[in-house]
Design a protein around this motif. Structure first.
Motif, short mmCIF file in Angstrom:
data_model
loop_
_atom_site.label_atom_id
_atom_site.label_comp_id
_atom_site.label_asym_id
_atom_site.label_seq_id
_atom_site.Cartn_x
_atom_site.Cartn_y
_atom_site.Cartn_z
N LYS A 28 21.89 34.80 37.80
CA LYS A 28 21.46 36.02 38.49
C LYS A 28 22.62 37.00 38.45
O LYS A 28 23.76 36.64 38.72
N ARG A 30 24.00 40.83 39.76
CA ARG A 30 23.77 41.87 40.76
C ARG A 30 24.75 43.01 40.54
O ARG A 30 25.96 42.78 40.42
N LEU A 31 24.22 44.23 40.47
CA LEU A 31 25.10 45.39 40.30
C LEU A 31 25.04 46.27 41.53
O LEU A 31 23.97 46.52 42.09
N SER A 32 26.21 46.72 41.98
CA SER A 32 26.27 47.65 43.12
C SER A 32 26.89 48.94 42.61
O SER A 32 28.06 49.22 42.85
N ARG A 109 33.08 34.45 31.48
CA ARG A 109 34.42 34.47 32.11
C ARG A 109 35.47 35.02 31.16
O ARG A 109 36.35 35.77 31.56
N GLU A 127 28.37 41.41 39.91
CA GLU A 127 28.49 39.99 40.23
C GLU A 127 27.57 39.14 39.40
O GLU A 127 26.40 39.47 39.22
N PRO A 133 34.91 34.98 39.95
CA PRO A 133 35.77 35.83 39.13
C PRO A 133 37.16 35.20 39.00
O PRO A 133 37.65 34.59 39.94
N THR A 134 37.76 35.35 37.83
CA THR A 134 39.13 34.88 37.65
C THR A 134 40.04 35.94 38.21
O THR A 134 40.07 37.06 37.75
N LEU A 135 40.79 35.59 39.24
CA LEU A 135 41.63 36.57 39.89
C LEU A 135 42.84 36.88 39.03
O LEU A 135 43.35 36.02 38.32
N SER A 136 43.30 38.11 39.14
CA SER A 136 44.44 38.52 38.32
C SER A 136 45.68 37.73 38.73
O SER A 136 45.83 37.35 39.88
N ALA A 137 46.54 37.51 37.78
CA ALA A 137 47.74 36.74 38.05
C ALA A 137 48.64 37.49 39.02
O ALA A 137 48.73 38.72 38.95
N PRO A 138 49.28 36.80 39.91
CA PRO A 138 50.19 37.49 40.82
C PRO A 138 51.37 38.06 40.05
O PRO A 138 51.80 37.50 39.05
N ILE A 139 51.88 39.21 40.54
CA ILE A 139 53.00 39.85 39.85
C ILE A 139 54.24 39.00 40.10
O ILE A 139 54.57 38.70 41.24
N VAL B 156 47.16 34.13 45.34
CA VAL B 156 46.12 33.38 44.63
C VAL B 156 46.51 31.92 44.56
O VAL B 156 47.69 31.60 44.44
N ARG B 160 43.73 29.86 40.19
CA ARG B 160 43.30 31.25 40.20
C ARG B 160 41.80 31.44 40.40
O ARG B 160 41.21 32.37 39.87
N THR B 161 41.20 30.52 41.13
CA THR B 161 39.77 30.71 41.40
C THR B 161 39.55 31.37 42.76
O THR B 161 38.51 31.91 43.02
N LEU B 343 25.45 45.01 53.16
CA LEU B 343 25.42 44.39 51.84
C LEU B 343 24.62 43.10 51.87
O LEU B 343 23.80 42.83 50.98
N GLU B 353 20.30 50.25 46.76
CA GLU B 353 21.46 50.72 47.48
C GLU B 353 21.16 52.04 48.15
O GLU B 353 20.43 52.86 47.60
#
Lengths: 220, 651
Positions: A28, A30-32, A109, A127, A133-139, B156, B160-161, B343, B353
């Motif tokens: 599924k 979903r777009l917002s 992904r 979504e 979602p794969t979160l961005s790497a920490p700086i 994170v 990284r999930t 939401l 929306e």
């Protein structure tokens, strides 16, 4: 004959819809759009859906390294006003067979940021239910910024302490020199009428012994 | 007939400089005692000492929790009846006797030296933990020079999930404060080891303090030009920034909405009295010290009134600024909560929306509740109540390091606001520390424990070094709990006792008549009836009442502390835990020792005088015998000389 022809025309979409609706391998989406873009939000229509299907086909191509995926392999159903729908991916060899869920997930992904950018959205606003979602790497900094600021402050403080202590030491030295020098200076200052009087060291002046205190009583 | 109680105090005139001697000192400008460069330095130092972190993070909370605008009434009344008289008393006695706290009480009566020593001990202990708070402020300040701010997002986890679970359950600001800064342990017994970054910040804080206090008021007098004025500048900047943010006015309205019923609650009055008392940094000895560097004819009455007014107005101004920002934060939270709920509703019912807006939310909710109640219950929508968000635990370190930092992350150009905010807190804390260090160093010099020829730099350096060494306990994992312990017990009860003793000493042992004459000599007119009434009756009574209240509540209830325990059931709510038994010994040392030093030193002096008196009598008696044996006392000559003197006077 006519019935047969009609069946032939309507069967694929019907079959496709069944594939999509009943399958376990669908996701599924979903777009917002209004939440993500506010005033710049675009209208969700068939063309946008076309774009979506083509980006998914692109993702499948990249993932499987097969250039055979086309837009017809992406089937969509359960379209709602929310702008959410379900999609499935059919195999290139057999249109009745679906690509398993895990494969699709991996494909999505890998290419999520490309899909997001195609729609000017983010992980929050576009979504895929079930695909985190794969979160961005920490700086990662070479030196933590706080250590740099700490070093600067400590350096300034050290300079301040040294400067103040040095000024105290030099003040004391000057005071000592003055005390030693005073005895030399005095001999030069008090000179009256060419005679060098011995320093009596009084602030109020020089005591003239010729002047008698008895003047106080002469008024009587 | 004047019915003024005065306890016998022999030998007072020998111990204190007379008015004539003071005039002479004034003219000769004895270089031995340090002096202020100008009046502005003195005023800024006193204002800096009085205006501290409490004005920013204690007063606004008290104001809001005790009926908003109505709290001003007890606060202002007690400011006038308690704060100003005590302040005037300390200024006047310091200016008159020209010594630090130990010297002043020793001059009044040697048995009262304990009061000065108690002030010194309290200044030392409070300085120890207060500078640790400054170390925390410095840590946040150092971390403000990056974008995005480290407390704006959760870190994170490994694959990284998602985010680190502790952060996920609470919030990024909570996580940064409790884990990244303090690295708190769940219980106070668990030490958790030293956190090296906090040790570094502590070192920085103490060396910064030393460089400013290096030569006593010579250096602090220059430093206060910046540390006392910068907070006002930053508060104004934040006020302008705050008023342009959405929701700030609701915060200010919430702060000042009066609830006059609170005035009937005795704890409102007691909290107001305690706030006035602690806010003025009385009984630390620092104010007496600062005042003793003034010229003899400085108008201390005017100074006391001016500084009290400045302190009161600063509290109110800071409260406005803080609550404008809190109003903004609460509105942001409310909007987030509401949007989250909207939401959820849109996702569940697949509505387009924009169908539900903030205004139509309530109507929609009711419609849903009536049509599909089962689904509605399952949704578990969060309750979004503006009042709850506005009143969320906003005092003390929680205000500065959690609530305010969160508000800052929501503003544009966050690092700038963060840097400004923490510089302000740093300046507020540092200027208070100046008074604290003064309150330790000068008594130390007066007590002649260390060699007199040691320069001031060594004294201040030694005090800073020892304090730093002991403050390492606050750099442990459990450091925050220790700090809360010190905050609760080292500063509260002993100060009230010392202040009470100060007033009794000046009014009844020094003598209110003599004190009035002194003030007349110094500023030109006798203090009027208001001062007489407050010094002799009203202020001591108020202080005594506050002390009794605190004592009774502390002794009667079981002592607990609030802990951050990720394993607890109610996480992220802080859990209330009770102290282990051995903590009671520590509490006794913190509160009891300074208080008991007062009678202990008096007793010690009494015993020593009795023993010494007996010895002296013996010695004097022996000498008499030996002198009369050896020398003929020429009585005849003495009488002749005396008559000569009389003859000269007749002329």
């Amino acid at each position: 004959m006519l019935a047969g022809v009609l069946l032939l025309i309507f069967l694929p979409p019907l079959v496709a819809k069944d594939l999509c609706k009943d399958s376990q391998d669908g996701f599924k989406v979903r777009l917002s759009i209004k939440t993500g873009l506010g005033d710049d939000a675009y209208e969700w229509n068939e063309s946008e859906m076309f774009l979506f299907r083509s980006t998914l086909a692109y993702a499948m191509r990249k993932h499987s390294n097969q250039d055979t995926y086309t837009i017809d392999n992406i089937l969509v159903c359960n379209d709602t006003q929310r702008v959410s729908f379900v999609f499935v991916v059919t195999s290139t060899d057999d249109p009745d067979q679906l690509i398993p869920k895990e494969q699709v997930e991996l494909a999505v992904r890998q290419n999520k940021h490309r899909i997001n950018n195609a729609f000017l959205l983010s992980d929050m606003t576009l979504e895929f239910m079930g695909i985190p979602p794969t979160l961005s790497a920490p700086i990662i900094y070479d030196t933590e910024p706080w250590l740099i600021v700490f070093g600067v402050v400590i350096g300034a403080v050290a300079v301040g302490i040294v400067a103040l202590l040095m000024s105290t030491v030099s003040k004391k030295r000057r005071a000592k020199e003055k005390a030693a020098g005073l005895s030399e200076e005095d001999e030069g200052i008090v000179k009256e009428n060419g005679t060098a009087l011995s320093s009596l060291g009084r602030k109020e002046g020089v005591y003239n012994q010729a002047f008698s205190n008895d003047d106080r009583f002469t008024k009587l | 007939m004047k019915l003024k109680l005065k306890l016998p105090n022999p030998g007072l005139d020998e111990r204190i400089p007379s008015h004539a001697e003071l005039e002479k000192l004034e003219l000769e400008e004895a270089g031995e005692r340090p002096q202020w460069d100008n009046k502005a330095q003195y005023m800024l130092t006193c204002v800096g000492f009085c205006v501290g972190l409490g004005n920013v993070w204690r007063f606004p909370y008290l104001c809001q929790s005790h009926g908003g605008g109505a709290f001003m009434i007890p606060f202002l009344i007690l400011l006038v009846l308690e704060g100003i008289p005590l302040l005037h008393l300390e200024f006047a006695i310091g200016q008159r006797l020209r010594k630090g706290s130990v010297g002043v009480w020793r001059s009044i009566n040697p048995y009262l030296v304990g009061v000065g020593i108690a002030s010194m001990l309290v200044s030392f202990m409070v300085g120890m933990y207060y500078n640790t708070i400054i170390a925390w402020v410095l840590w946040y300040f150092f971390n403000s020079f990056q974008d995005p701010l480290p407390w704006s997002q959760c870190p994170v986890n490994e694959n990284r999930t998602g985010f680190v679970s502790e952060c996920e359950d609470s919030s990024p600001v909570d996580y940064f404060w409790y884990r990244k800064t303090l690295n708190t342990t769940p219980v106070i017994e668990d030490s958790g080891g030293l956190q090296w970054w906090i040790v570094l910040c502590l070192f920085c804080a103490w060396t910064l303090l030393w460089v400013c206090c290096l030569r006593g008021i010579e250096t602090t007098g220059k430093a206060v030009y910046v540390t006392s004025t910068l907070p006002y500048l930053v508060l104004t900047i934040f006020l302008i920034r705050g008023l342009t943010l959405k929701g700030s006015v609701s915060g200010i309205k919430f702060l000042f909405t009066p609830d006059l019923d609170e005035l009937l609650n005795p704890s409102t009055w007691l909290d107001a009295g305690a706030q006035v008392f602690y806010s003025f940094s009385l009984a630390f000895g620092g104010l007496i010290s600062f005042s003793s560097y003034n010229s003899v004819h400085n108008n201390c009455e005017q100074d006391a009134v001016i500084i009290s007014i400045i302190n009161g107005l600063t509290s109110i101004y800071a409260a406005i600024v803080i609550y404008s920002i809190i109003g903004f934060r609460a509105t942001e939270r409310f909007d987030d909560c509401l949007n989250g709920n909207i939401l959820t509703l849109m996702n569940t019912f697949d509505l387009p929306e924009g169908n539900i807006t903030e205004s139509s939310y309530d109507g929609f909710l009711q419609h849903l509740n009536s049509t599909v109640p089962a689904v509605f219950q399952d949704l578990q929508l969060k309750t979004c109540d503006m009042q709850t968000f506005l009143s969320q635990g906003v005092e003390g370190t929680g205000l500065a390091f959690i609530v305010f930092t969160e508000a800052i992350t929501k503003m544009p150009i966050s690092p700038l606001w963060s840097v400004l905010f923490f510089i302000m807190l740093f300046c507020l804390g540092l200027s208070t520390m100046f008074g604290s260090v003064e309150g330790v160093v000068v008594p130390l010099q007066d007590l002649n424990i260390l060699p007199k020829r040691w320069p001031k730099e060594v004294y201040t350096g030694l005090v800073c070094l020892v304090s730093f060494g002991l403050a390492i306990i606050f750099a442990q994992g459990s450091g925050e709990y220790w700090l809360a312990l010190f905050d609760g017990f080292a500063g509260s009860i002993p100060l009230l006792i010392i202040a009470f003793c100060e007033m009794m000493a000046v009014a009844y042992i020094y003598g209110i008549d003599r004190f009035n004459d002194d003030i007349k000599f110094m500023i030109g007119h006798k203090p009027n009836f208001f001062w007489q009434a407050t010094w002799r009756l009203v202020s001591p009574l108020i202080v005594l009442l506050i002390f009794l209240f605190y004592f009774v509540t502390t002794v009667s209830k079981e002592l607990t502390y609030i802990a951050w325990d990720p394993q607890s059931e109610n996480f992220p709510t802080l859990e209330t835990k009770s102290y282990p038994d051995w903590i009671y010994a520590i509490i006794f040392i913190l509160s009891g020792v300074p208080a008991l030093v007062i009678p202990a030193v008096a007793l010690y002096k009494l015993i020593r005088n009795r023993c010494c008196a007996k010895e002296e009598k013996h010695k004097a008696a022996e000498q008499l015998y030996s002198i009369s044996d050896k020398i003929q006392i020429p009585d005849e000559l003495d009488r002749e000389q005396r008559t000569d003197v009389y003859r000269c006077d007749l002329h």
